[in-house]
Design a protein around this motif. Structure first.
Motif, PDB file in Angstrom:
ATOM      1  N   ALA A  35       3.918  -1.441  -2.183  1.00 32.09           N
ATOM      2  CA  ALA A  35       2.568  -1.212  -1.662  1.00 32.09           C
ATOM      3  C   ALA A  35       1.734  -2.481  -1.718  1.00 32.09           C
ATOM      4  CB  ALA A  35       1.890  -0.091  -2.453  1.00 32.09           C
ATOM      5  N   GLU A  36       1.882  -3.240  -2.790  1.00 34.27           N
ATOM      6  CA  GLU A  36       1.133  -4.483  -2.927  1.00 34.27           C
ATOM      7  C   GLU A  36       1.540  -5.480  -1.843  1.00 34.27           C
ATOM      8  OE1 GLU A  36      -1.546  -7.185  -3.991  1.00 34.27           O
ATOM      9  OE2 GLU A  36      -1.398  -5.145  -4.808  1.00 34.27           O
TER      10      GLU A  36
ATOM     11  N   GLY B 221      10.823   7.375   2.181  1.00 35.24           N
ATOM     12  CA  GLY B 221       9.383   7.413   1.970  1.00 35.24           C
ATOM     13  C   GLY B 221       8.623   6.240   2.559  1.00 35.24           C
ATOM     14  N   LYS B 222       9.201   5.587   3.586  1.00 34.61           N
ATOM     15  CA  LYS B 222       8.529   4.417   4.169  1.00 34.61           C
ATOM     16  C   LYS B 222       7.191   4.801   4.795  1.00 34.61           C
ATOM     17  CE  LYS B 222      11.856   3.237   6.902  1.00 34.61           C
ATOM     18  NZ  LYS B 222      12.770   4.289   6.419  1.00 34.61           N
ATOM     19  N   THR B 223       7.186   5.873   5.583  1.00 29.26           N
ATOM     20  CA  THR B 223       5.947   6.245   6.269  1.00 29.26           C
ATOM     21  C   THR B 223       4.876   6.654   5.262  1.00 29.26           C
ATOM     22  OG1 THR B 223       7.138   6.913   8.272  1.00 29.26           O
ATOM     23  CG2 THR B 223       4.921   7.800   7.966  1.00 29.26           C
ATOM     24  N   SER B 224       5.267   7.376   4.206  1.00 30.08           N
ATOM     25  CA  SER B 224       4.297   7.731   3.172  1.00 30.08           C
ATOM     26  C   SER B 224       3.756   6.479   2.491  1.00 30.08           C
ATOM     27  CB  SER B 224       4.950   8.659   2.145  1.00 30.08           C
ATOM     28  OG  SER B 224       5.249   9.918   2.717  1.00 30.08           O
ATOM     29  N   LEU B 225       4.628   5.505   2.225  1.00 33.90           N
ATOM     30  CA  LEU B 225       4.189   4.233   1.646  1.00 33.90           C
ATOM     31  C   LEU B 225       3.137   3.575   2.536  1.00 33.90           C
ATOM     32  CD1 LEU B 225       4.448   1.665  -0.160  1.00 33.90           C
ATOM     33  CD2 LEU B 225       6.385   1.000   1.278  1.00 33.90           C
ATOM     34  N   LEU B 226       3.402   3.528   3.827  1.00 34.59           N
ATOM     35  CA  LEU B 226       2.472   2.888   4.758  1.00 34.59           C
ATOM     36  C   LEU B 226       1.144   3.629   4.811  1.00 34.59           C
ATOM     37  CD1 LEU B 226       5.005   2.132   7.639  1.00 34.59           C
ATOM     38  CD2 LEU B 226       4.126   0.519   5.933  1.00 34.59           C
TER      39      LEU B 226
ATOM     40  N   VAL C  11      -0.162   5.492   2.403  1.00 32.51           N
ATOM     41  CA  VAL C  11      -0.854   5.266   1.137  1.00 32.51           C
ATOM     42  C   VAL C  11      -1.584   3.927   1.156  1.00 32.51           C
ATOM     43  CG1 VAL C  11      -0.460   4.761  -1.313  1.00 32.51           C
ATOM     44  CG2 VAL C  11       0.580   6.782  -0.278  1.00 32.51           C
ATOM     45  N   VAL C  12      -0.909   2.896   1.689  1.00 33.28           N
ATOM     46  CA  VAL C  12      -1.547   1.572   1.769  1.00 33.28           C
ATOM     47  C   VAL C  12      -2.723   1.617   2.736  1.00 33.28           C
ATOM     48  CG1 VAL C  12      -1.223  -0.822   2.460  1.00 33.28           C
ATOM     49  CG2 VAL C  12       0.554   0.339   1.139  1.00 33.28           C
ATOM     50  N   GLN C  13      -2.562   2.291   3.860  1.00 34.22           N
ATOM     51  CA  GLN C  13      -3.667   2.408   4.815  1.00 34.22           C
ATOM     52  C   GLN C  13      -4.890   3.044   4.153  1.00 34.22           C
ATOM     53  OE1 GLN C  13      -3.447   5.409   7.869  1.00 34.22           O
ATOM     54  NE2 GLN C  13      -4.392   4.074   9.396  1.00 34.22           N
TER      55      GLN C  13
END
Length: 404
Positions: A32-33, A55-60, A62-64
């Motif tokens: 995320a960082e 979980g790539k889309t969830s990671l993106l 979360v960052v958004q």
């Protein structure tokens, strides 16, 4: 913290399907960082890739959300369902309008006025916001579709420049552009990204074979992007997190996280799906044991019977036989002993081609000379539905190679 609904009933502490955010999202702090830094730094473009269901889309997302809370603007356009570059443009325009429109009310007008293609505006059913769509007329003109897509990206960069802001733009499943224009489309996108000064790009995708080709030497994205691979989470972390979440709703996991990760891993969504099903079937305050995990695993398999059956019936007889073999073995699939055990009368070369086809169709995964199922629950379906056809019985909890 114990998680219960307003009526006092236990709430499941695991979520699957769609985008998952905290507290149902765990770890990925370093990833995320890195994504956040790229989206916030001019021309620090990043490629985020890895297997599906990690979980790539969830990671993106979360960052958004994190950067949005900090006052930054990040557009996330999901291109996974687009059937043409024109549809990609529509998804991009709508994502940009929703996100940038929160800050600048005239954003949609600004973007549309800079496009030469026919654009229609329709109210969004959920928000009432007018969202742009690429009109008819480009369906059979690939060049015009690419031009419109590029013009939309240019318009977003122009808008950022005009407002004196820096934007982040995530194109999820970006590799689909290759399907609609091959290397020409790749080069076109690279040229656009290189010239933008006010937008940082994160390109994300899950087709690793295609993405590796696209970033290879001599291809459009060679050395253009930083690389971030989203792989399996550390098993120890997942075990501890699963047990902590279960304990939070009154269950006694008693070390069961290890088994859940072992039989469902390595993909995050599969692990969480099994853990969720375990909670669903567990009585209040129960000690979760191996039998509950096996029952939960079977429930997931049974719930997906129709799609797995559709995949199975669409395969050749040899491919079906090979899938039976991979349910039990990971190596030696062309050996005389395995061919005899699974009635594989075909020559080793034909079996090898069948394996390659199943990998290309994302049914199997090949790694370090071993073959395994992309989906552990489909393996469970083959064990329960297809192995009995040849008089063979295995537990869905058994691991390939005969362990457990």
């Amino acid at each position: 913290m114990r998680e219960h609904g307003r009526d006092g009933q236990r709430q499941n502490p695991f979520r699957v399907g769609g985008v998952v955010t905290p507290p149902f999202f765990t770890n990925r702090d370093e990833e995320a960082e890195r994504v956040a830094r790229s989206l916030s730094t001019p021309q620090d473009h990043l490629l985020v890739f890895g297997p599906r269901r990690m979980g790539k889309t969830s990671l993106l997302r979360v960052v958004q959300e994190r950067l949005r809370a900090e006052g930054r603007i990040v557009i996330l356009a999901d291109l996974s369902t687009a059937s043409s570059v024109g549809e990609m443009t529509t998804r991009l325009l709508q994502a940009a309008t929703r996100e940038v429109g929160r800050v600048w009310s005239d954003a949609a007008t600004y973007l549309v006025q800079r496009l030469s293609a026919r654009i229609t505006l329709e109210p969004d059913a959920a928000s009432g916001m007018l969202l742009p769509s690429v009109g008819i007329g480009l369906d059979n003109d690939m060049g015009a579709q690419r031009t419109t897509f590029g013009s939309t990206l240019d318009a977003i960069d122009s808008l950022a420049r005009a407002r004196g802001r820096h934007l982040g733009l995530i194109l999820d499943e970006f590799q689909e552009i290759h399907s609609f224009g091959g290397e020409t489309a790749e080069s076109h996108l690279r040229g656009i990204i290189q010239h933008h000064q006010h937008v940082s790009y994160v390109l994300a995708g899950s087709d690793e074979r295609l993405i590796q080709a696209m970033i290879g030497k001599g291809r459009a994205f060679y050395k253009l992007l930083g690389n971030l691979r989203v792989g399996a989470m550390e098993p120890g972390h997942m075990k501890a997190w699963i047990e902590e979440r279960m304990g939070g709703v009154g269950l006694r996991p008693d070390g069961i996280g290890t088994l859940i990760v072992e039989v469902a891993g390595p993909r995050t969504r599969d692990i969480v799906q099994l853990a969720k099903e375990v909670v669903d079937i567990s009585p209040s305050h129960a000690t979760v044991d191996d039998g509950m995990v096996a029952t939960a695993f079977l429930r997931v398999v049974q719930g997906a019977d129709a799609p797995y059956r559709a995949i199975w019936t669409g395969l050749s007889r040899l491919q079906q036989q090979v899938l039976r073999a991979v349910a039990v073995h990971t190596t030696g699939l062309t050996s005389a002993s395995v061919r005899r055990e699974f009635r594989l009368a075909s020559a080793p070369g034909s079996i090898g081609k069948a394996l390659q086809t199943l990998v290309a169709r994302d049914v199997l995964v090949a790694e370090d000379g071993k073959y395994s199922y992309d989906d552990p629950f489909m393996r469970g379906w083959v064990i329960t539905r297809a192995l009995p056809d040849i008089g063979m019985s295995r537990s869905v909890m058994s691991m390939p190679g005969g362990t457990r």
